[in-house]
Design a protein around this motif. Sequence first.
Motif, mmCIF file in Angstrom:
data_model
loop_
_atom_site.group_PDB
_atom_site.id
_atom_site.type_symbol
_atom_site.label_atom_id
_atom_site.label_comp_id
_atom_site.label_asym_id
_atom_site.label_seq_id
_atom_site.Cartn_x
_atom_site.Cartn_y
_atom_site.Cartn_z
ATOM 1 N N ILE A 207 0.824 -1.208 0.000
ATOM 2 C CA ILE A 207 0.000 0.000 0.000
ATOM 3 C C ILE A 207 0.857 1.257 0.000
ATOM 4 N N LEU A 208 1.841 1.316 0.876
ATOM 5 C CA LEU A 208 2.575 2.562 1.072
ATOM 6 C C LEU A 208 3.798 2.701 0.179
ATOM 7 N N GLY A 209 4.308 1.615 -0.346
ATOM 8 C CA GLY A 209 5.568 1.670 -1.071
ATOM 9 C C GLY A 209 5.418 2.091 -2.512
ATOM 10 N N ASN A 210 6.554 2.325 -3.153
ATOM 11 C CA ASN A 210 6.589 2.660 -4.573
ATOM 12 C C ASN A 210 7.265 1.542 -5.351
ATOM 13 N N HIS A 211 7.077 0.338 -4.890
ATOM 14 C CA HIS A 211 7.736 -0.813 -5.500
ATOM 15 C C HIS A 211 7.176 -1.055 -6.899
ATOM 16 N N ASN A 212 8.042 -1.045 -7.913
ATOM 17 C CA ASN A 212 7.581 -1.165 -9.292
ATOM 18 C C ASN A 212 6.803 -2.445 -9.538
ATOM 19 N N GLY A 213 7.257 -3.544 -8.945
ATOM 20 C CA GLY A 213 6.576 -4.817 -9.158
ATOM 21 C C GLY A 213 5.142 -4.782 -8.693
ATOM 22 N N MET A 214 4.892 -4.136 -7.538
ATOM 23 C CA MET A 214 3.529 -4.056 -7.026
ATOM 24 C C MET A 214 2.671 -3.151 -7.883
ATOM 25 N N ARG A 215 3.254 -2.075 -8.411
ATOM 26 C CA ARG A 215 2.481 -1.206 -9.291
ATOM 27 C C ARG A 215 2.028 -1.970 -10.522
ATOM 28 N N GLU A 216 2.915 -2.793 -11.077
ATOM 29 C CA GLU A 216 2.552 -3.583 -12.251
ATOM 30 C C GLU A 216 1.475 -4.598 -11.906
ATOM 31 N N VAL A 265 -9.337 -5.511 -4.297
ATOM 32 C CA VAL A 265 -8.280 -5.026 -5.189
ATOM 33 C C VAL A 265 -8.511 -3.559 -5.537
ATOM 34 N N GLU A 266 -9.768 -3.210 -5.809
ATOM 35 C CA GLU A 266 -10.051 -1.802 -6.102
ATOM 36 C C GLU A 266 -9.747 -0.934 -4.893
ATOM 37 N N LEU A 267 -10.046 -1.428 -3.693
ATOM 38 C CA LEU A 267 -9.768 -0.650 -2.489
ATOM 39 C C LEU A 267 -8.270 -0.440 -2.313
ATOM 40 N N ILE A 268 -7.484 -1.506 -2.502
ATOM 41 C CA ILE A 268 -6.027 -1.369 -2.393
ATOM 42 C C ILE A 268 -5.508 -0.368 -3.422
ATOM 43 N N ASN A 269 -6.008 -0.483 -4.647
ATOM 44 C CA ASN A 269 -5.599 0.471 -5.678
ATOM 45 C C ASN A 269 -5.969 1.895 -5.283
ATOM 46 N N GLN A 270 -7.195 2.057 -4.744
ATOM 47 C CA GLN A 270 -7.653 3.398 -4.398
ATOM 48 C C GLN A 270 -6.872 3.981 -3.234
ATOM 49 N N ILE A 271 -6.553 3.167 -2.242
ATOM 50 C CA ILE A 271 -5.743 3.649 -1.118
ATOM 51 C C ILE A 271 -4.407 4.180 -1.636
ATOM 52 N N ARG A 272 -3.786 3.405 -2.506
ATOM 53 C CA ARG A 272 -2.487 3.812 -3.043
ATOM 54 C C ARG A 272 -2.617 5.080 -3.882
ATOM 55 N N ASP A 273 -3.695 5.163 -4.692
ATOM 56 C CA ASP A 273 -3.894 6.358 -5.518
ATOM 57 C C ASP A 273 -4.129 7.597 -4.649
ATOM 58 N N GLY A 364 -6.364 6.992 6.141
ATOM 59 C CA GLY A 364 -5.677 7.604 7.266
ATOM 60 C C GLY A 364 -4.998 6.581 8.160
ATOM 61 N N TYR A 365 -5.683 5.484 8.400
ATOM 62 C CA TYR A 365 -5.097 4.434 9.229
ATOM 63 C C TYR A 365 -3.829 3.897 8.579
ATOM 64 N N ALA A 366 -3.900 3.668 7.262
ATOM 65 C CA ALA A 366 -2.738 3.132 6.546
ATOM 66 C C ALA A 366 -1.573 4.110 6.568
ATOM 67 N N MET A 367 -1.875 5.402 6.531
ATOM 68 C CA MET A 367 -0.813 6.404 6.433
ATOM 69 C C MET A 367 -0.178 6.737 7.776
ATOM 70 N N PHE A 368 -0.986 6.834 8.819
ATOM 71 C CA PHE A 368 -0.499 7.491 10.031
ATOM 72 C C PHE A 368 -0.386 6.593 11.265
ATOM 73 N N GLU A 369 -1.012 5.434 11.257
ATOM 74 C CA GLU A 369 -0.877 4.544 12.403
ATOM 75 C C GLU A 369 0.400 3.712 12.276
ATOM 76 N N GLU A 370 0.969 3.307 13.394
ATOM 77 C CA GLU A 370 2.166 2.461 13.368
ATOM 78 C C GLU A 370 1.837 1.129 12.713
ATOM 79 N N ASN A 371 2.631 0.754 11.723
ATOM 80 C CA ASN A 371 2.384 -0.465 10.934
ATOM 81 C C ASN A 371 0.986 -0.461 10.312
ATOM 82 N N GLY A 372 0.497 0.750 10.029
ATOM 83 C CA GLY A 372 -0.872 0.887 9.537
ATOM 84 C C GLY A 372 -1.111 0.211 8.204
ATOM 85 N N GLY A 373 -0.158 0.356 7.277
ATOM 86 C CA GLY A 373 -0.337 -0.266 5.963
ATOM 87 C C GLY A 373 -0.443 -1.762 6.062
#
Length: 404
Positions: A207-216, A265-273, A364-373
């Motif tokens: 969710i939080l990373g910019n890993h190319n493999g996950m984006r693909e 999957v759409e939710l994960i995509n939307q969180i990242r977007d 918000g939980y994914a971004m700001f809580e400890e180990n949130g993602g």
Amino acid sequence: MDLEEDRNIQSSHIYKNERKFLAGLPHSDDLDSEKKNKARRNIINKRLPSLPQRIQALVDDIALLDAGGFLDSEYGSEEWEELLNIEPRLHLERDSEFVEPHTWMPNTKFDHEVRLGYTIGQMLRSLTFLSDTNVSYDELGWGFTIGMFGEPRSNFKKEKRNMASYLDYIQNKFEDKNEYASEINDVIEMKSVEEELSQSSINERHILGNHNGMRERSQKARRAVQKYKQADSDSVGHKTNDHDLEYLRFLEEILTHPEEIVGAVELINQIRDSIKLMNNSQSGQLFAKEVFQVVWNTDSRYIRRNKIKSECNASKKQVTEIMNNLGSDSSSDKWINEPPLVKREGNNRVGGKWSLTDLGYVVGYAMFEENGGEFVNRAIGQVITDQPDQHEIHNRIFDAIFEI
């Protein structure tokens, strides 16, 4: 061709125990070691060496029947129908899924001429493994094409016309199959994501990373989601073509929770977007992420604009612009089609009071809580596999799926 020869090809056929030996378990259960050794010797010393003779005999017989005028619908129409139903023995040659409808190609059923052509092609492919040098499949295919469409020199125009039509057909089929193979690959990627979600094995960087493999992977899963939703929507209105119906059936067959995984999957995509947009949005020197963190940290159910102004040391205009972008009143092109992360409270839409939407809470939980993602990923997996709710985030995730 020796027309005087009285052939006895029957003696070169593979016998019962040899067939069992070749088919392997469980068919060879009743063969002791002596019978297995005998079968192996006979295959190596008798059956393999006789293959060319058996095939040559078949070639000769067909050529003679053709020369005698017997390969005609007047004599053999029933035989042709039997040939069209010939069994290719997929379970012995390749994984049977090789020609399952969903892994085959759109608008092509594995029967009739396709089945016969495949069987002959597969037989030739199997025989090429006898060679100890590299076999030219291109030359083999070209020879097959000439045999099918070649004409005498006097009929060259017909040959050219028929061969051009055939090559166009092959090109179109190849493009269709490539496109469909890409779709199937997207579904397989989606299945992989589902398994990881179900096993709670996705880590925070998904969710939080910019890993190319996950984006693909995310893009592949998104394409599968869009295709699924389109096919599902069309099927309600009975507009779905055979291709899309087969794709829909495949998705429902391969995915344990098709509707849930689509939403997940759409939710994960939307969180990242949403996170990416926030990290790249600002009003003057005020960053959207900074504003959103203030909203997240508030102790009350909603937060007023003055509170955000004070915490961020920002102007009313800056706060309003960012909160409108995060909500449903955006004037920014990059935010205008995004689902809202905040919503205005009260009937007065001009007022400066907002609360988090369910999606906003999850982001918000994914971004700001400890180990949130990592926690959000695990919770999404628990939601789609119907595990008991353990935290507010589970209910929020379930509701957020319907917000996007």
